[in-house]
Design a protein around this motif. Structure first.
Motif, PDB file in Angstrom:
ATOM      1  N   GLN A   1      71.300  -6.761 -32.686  1.00  0.00           N
ATOM      2  CA  GLN A   1      70.747  -5.912 -31.633  1.00  0.00           C
ATOM      3  C   GLN A   1      71.888  -5.260 -30.861  1.00  0.00           C
ATOM      4  O   GLN A   1      72.782  -5.958 -30.371  1.00  0.00           O
ATOM      5  CB  GLN A   1      69.869  -6.731 -30.681  1.00  0.00           C
ATOM      6  CG  GLN A   1      68.625  -7.317 -31.330  1.00  0.00           C
ATOM      7  CD  GLN A   1      67.659  -6.250 -31.797  1.00  0.00           C
ATOM      8  OE1 GLN A   1      67.413  -5.266 -31.081  1.00  0.00           O
ATOM      9  NE2 GLN A   1      67.096  -6.426 -32.985  1.00  0.00           N
ATOM     10  N   PHE A   2      71.862  -3.941 -30.749  1.00  0.00           N
ATOM     11  CA  PHE A   2      72.919  -3.207 -30.069  1.00  0.00           C
ATOM     12  C   PHE A   2      72.357  -2.402 -28.901  1.00  0.00           C
ATOM     13  O   PHE A   2      71.208  -1.944 -28.939  1.00  0.00           O
ATOM     14  CB  PHE A   2      73.615  -2.250 -31.031  1.00  0.00           C
ATOM     15  CG  PHE A   2      74.364  -2.934 -32.144  1.00  0.00           C
ATOM     16  CD1 PHE A   2      75.647  -3.404 -31.944  1.00  0.00           C
ATOM     17  CD2 PHE A   2      73.764  -3.124 -33.382  1.00  0.00           C
ATOM     18  CE1 PHE A   2      76.342  -4.044 -32.953  1.00  0.00           C
ATOM     19  CE2 PHE A   2      74.451  -3.750 -34.407  1.00  0.00           C
ATOM     20  CZ  PHE A   2      75.739  -4.215 -34.195  1.00  0.00           C
ATOM     21  N   GLY A   3      73.186  -2.207 -27.891  1.00  0.00           N
ATOM     22  CA  GLY A   3      72.812  -1.389 -26.746  1.00  0.00           C
ATOM     23  C   GLY A   3      73.985  -1.248 -25.811  1.00  0.00           C
ATOM     24  O   GLY A   3      75.034  -1.888 -25.998  1.00  0.00           O
ATOM     25  N   GLY A   4      73.857  -0.399 -24.815  1.00  0.00           N
ATOM     26  CA  GLY A   4      74.938  -0.143 -23.872  1.00  0.00           C
ATOM     27  C   GLY A   4      75.543  -1.414 -23.318  1.00  0.00           C
ATOM     28  O   GLY A   4      74.818  -2.317 -22.894  1.00  0.00           O
ATOM     29  N   GLY A   5      76.855  -1.501 -23.327  1.00  0.00           N
ATOM     30  CA  GLY A   5      77.561  -2.693 -22.879  1.00  0.00           C
ATOM     31  C   GLY A   5      77.789  -3.708 -23.969  1.00  0.00           C
ATOM     32  O   GLY A   5      78.477  -4.709 -23.756  1.00  0.00           O
ATOM     33  N   GLY A   6      77.234  -3.477 -25.149  1.00  0.00           N
ATOM     34  CA  GLY A   6      77.338  -4.452 -26.236  1.00  0.00           C
ATOM     35  C   GLY A   6      78.757  -4.738 -26.682  1.00  0.00           C
ATOM     36  O   GLY A   6      79.041  -5.828 -27.185  1.00  0.00           O
ATOM     37  N   PHE A   7      79.638  -3.776 -26.532  1.00  0.00           N
ATOM     38  CA  PHE A   7      81.033  -3.983 -26.919  1.00  0.00           C
ATOM     39  C   PHE A   7      81.916  -4.284 -25.720  1.00  0.00           C
ATOM     40  O   PHE A   7      83.136  -4.104 -25.766  1.00  0.00           O
ATOM     41  CB  PHE A   7      81.550  -2.779 -27.711  1.00  0.00           C
ATOM     42  CG  PHE A   7      81.048  -2.762 -29.130  1.00  0.00           C
ATOM     43  CD1 PHE A   7      81.773  -3.357 -30.149  1.00  0.00           C
ATOM     44  CD2 PHE A   7      79.823  -2.209 -29.434  1.00  0.00           C
ATOM     45  CE1 PHE A   7      81.295  -3.377 -31.445  1.00  0.00           C
ATOM     46  CE2 PHE A   7      79.331  -2.220 -30.730  1.00  0.00           C
ATOM     47  CZ  PHE A   7      80.066  -2.809 -31.740  1.00  0.00           C
ATOM     48  N   GLY A   8      81.290  -4.764 -24.662  1.00  0.00           N
ATOM     49  CA  GLY A   8      82.037  -5.190 -23.490  1.00  0.00           C
ATOM     50  C   GLY A   8      82.481  -4.069 -22.588  1.00  0.00           C
ATOM     51  O   GLY A   8      83.268  -4.283 -21.656  1.00  0.00           O
ATOM     52  N   GLU A   9      81.954  -2.862 -22.836  1.00  0.00           N
ATOM     53  CA  GLU A   9      82.413  -1.717 -22.052  1.00  0.00           C
ATOM     54  C   GLU A   9      81.757  -1.650 -20.690  1.00  0.00           C
ATOM     55  O   GLU A   9      80.614  -2.076 -20.504  1.00  0.00           O
ATOM     56  CB  GLU A   9      82.162  -0.402 -22.807  1.00  0.00           C
ATOM     57  CG  GLU A   9      80.732   0.110 -22.812  1.00  0.00           C
ATOM     58  CD  GLU A   9      79.894  -0.398 -23.974  1.00  0.00           C
ATOM     59  OE1 GLU A   9      78.824   0.182 -24.222  1.00  0.00           O
ATOM     60  OE2 GLU A   9      80.306  -1.389 -24.611  1.00  0.00           O
ATOM     61  N   ASN A  10      82.488  -1.069 -19.749  1.00  0.00           N
ATOM     62  CA  ASN A  10      81.965  -0.813 -18.415  1.00  0.00           C
ATOM     63  C   ASN A  10      81.173   0.485 -18.361  1.00  0.00           C
ATOM     64  O   ASN A  10      80.167   0.568 -17.661  1.00  0.00           O
ATOM     65  CB  ASN A  10      83.096  -0.728 -17.396  1.00  0.00           C
ATOM     66  CG  ASN A  10      83.931  -1.973 -17.337  1.00  0.00           C
ATOM     67  OD1 ASN A  10      85.104  -1.952 -17.699  1.00  0.00           O
ATOM     68  ND2 ASN A  10      83.347  -3.081 -16.894  1.00  0.00           N
ATOM     69  N   LEU A  11      81.646   1.491 -19.099  1.00  0.00           N
ATOM     70  CA  LEU A  11      80.989   2.788 -19.115  1.00  0.00           C
ATOM     71  C   LEU A  11      80.609   3.146 -20.543  1.00  0.00           C
ATOM     72  O   LEU A  11      81.476   3.255 -21.419  1.00  0.00           O
ATOM     73  CB  LEU A  11      81.905   3.879 -18.548  1.00  0.00           C
ATOM     74  CG  LEU A  11      82.399   3.696 -17.119  1.00  0.00           C
ATOM     75  CD1 LEU A  11      83.298   4.860 -16.718  1.00  0.00           C
ATOM     76  CD2 LEU A  11      81.238   3.566 -16.134  1.00  0.00           C
ATOM     77  N   THR A  12      79.323   3.307 -20.784  1.00  0.00           N
ATOM     78  CA  THR A  12      78.842   3.845 -22.048  1.00  0.00           C
ATOM     79  C   THR A  12      78.672   5.339 -21.822  1.00  0.00           C
ATOM     80  O   THR A  12      77.998   5.759 -20.875  1.00  0.00           O
ATOM     81  CB  THR A  12      77.500   3.206 -22.443  1.00  0.00           C
ATOM     82  OG1 THR A  12      77.624   1.783 -22.375  1.00  0.00           O
ATOM     83  CG2 THR A  12      77.105   3.614 -23.849  1.00  0.00           C
ATOM     84  N   LEU A  13      79.304   6.141 -22.667  1.00  0.00           N
ATOM     85  CA  LEU A  13      79.398   7.576 -22.426  1.00  0.00           C
ATOM     86  C   LEU A  13      78.630   8.381 -23.456  1.00  0.00           C
ATOM     87  O   LEU A  13      78.618   8.046 -24.646  1.00  0.00           O
ATOM     88  CB  LEU A  13      80.862   8.009 -22.427  1.00  0.00           C
ATOM     89  CG  LEU A  13      81.789   7.269 -21.457  1.00  0.00           C
ATOM     90  CD1 LEU A  13      83.213   7.788 -21.587  1.00  0.00           C
ATOM     91  CD2 LEU A  13      81.295   7.393 -20.023  1.00  0.00           C
TER      92      LEU A  13
END
Length: 219
Positions: free
Chosen positions: A90-102
């Motif tokens: 399952q993937f979604g914003g923040g899934g890769f540890g990011e603060n800002l999904t652009l």
């Protein structure tokens, strides 16, 4: 020079430090870790200081956080590709540890040293994100860290040049681009051996805006 549709913030995430896993496990997918990798989405406005977004935490200060890695960005468009390649996850914003999904920008569009104005904040791109084992730990799949490196879908870090506030939907204005030939994608190609010209390595190492950590990794 840039797309007519300006890139923008799709979502904002922060994380708290948690510990989980099996202290005896050797398997990277279940080993014990203490990390703030797992992020939760928040609404704006959010305050941004020199070391990042208010409320975001770092567990490993040796390898994460600091002036050169205050904020991690990730291209929202990548999530569709990851979902197709790993349909069991399952993937979604923040899934890769990011603060800002652009939205509207990726590693091919962002360059080392780019000076951004976003809301009333200003940022500078300092380096690509160098994938580590925590990506495989997060998704409990041994292949993920290598897949991120090979795909070039790594994300990148920002320095904070001017503190302020951010909101979802804020547009990203590139107000200065000192290194137009050095996209994040190309920097990744150099680090991971897809571009092997020694002169290119030297040129990348000599970029004033590149973080000292990445200069050391290229030396």
């Amino acid at each position: 020079m840039y797309s007519k549709m300006m890139p923008a913030i799709e979502s904002i995430q922060i994380g708290s430090v948690v510990s989980e896993g099996d202290p005896e496990a050797k398997d990277v997918t279940t080993r014990f870790w203490t990390s703030a990798f797992r992020k939760r989405s928040i609404d704006g406005p959010v305050a941004v200081g020199q070391l990042g977004i208010d409320g975001d935490h770092v567990a490993d200060h040796k390898h994460h956080g600091g002036i050169d890695k205050s904020i991690l960005c990730y291209a929202g468009q990548h999530y569709q590709a990851w979902q197709a390649e790993y349909p069991h996850l399952q993937f979604g914003g923040g899934g890769f540890g990011e603060n800002l999904t652009l939205a509207g920008i990726s590693e091919s569009d962002a360059c080392i040293g780019d000076h951004w104005k976003v809301g009333n904040c200003e940022f500078q791109i300092s380096q690509p994100r160098q994938p580590c084992w925590k990506i495989s730990r997060r998704f409990q799949d041994k292949t993920m860290t290598k897949a991120v490196a090979q795909s070039g879908r790594t994300g990148w870090y920002l320095r904070v040049l001017a503190e302020g506030e951010l909101n979802i939907g804020d547009e990203i204005e590139v107000i200065h681009r000192p290194n137009p030939s050095w996209s994040i994608a190309r920097a990744n190609d150099v680090l991971f051996g897809r571009e092997v010209d020694r002169l290119a390595v030297i040129a990348l190492m000599n970029l004033q805006e590149l973080s000292s950590e990445w200069k050391d990794s290229l030396a």
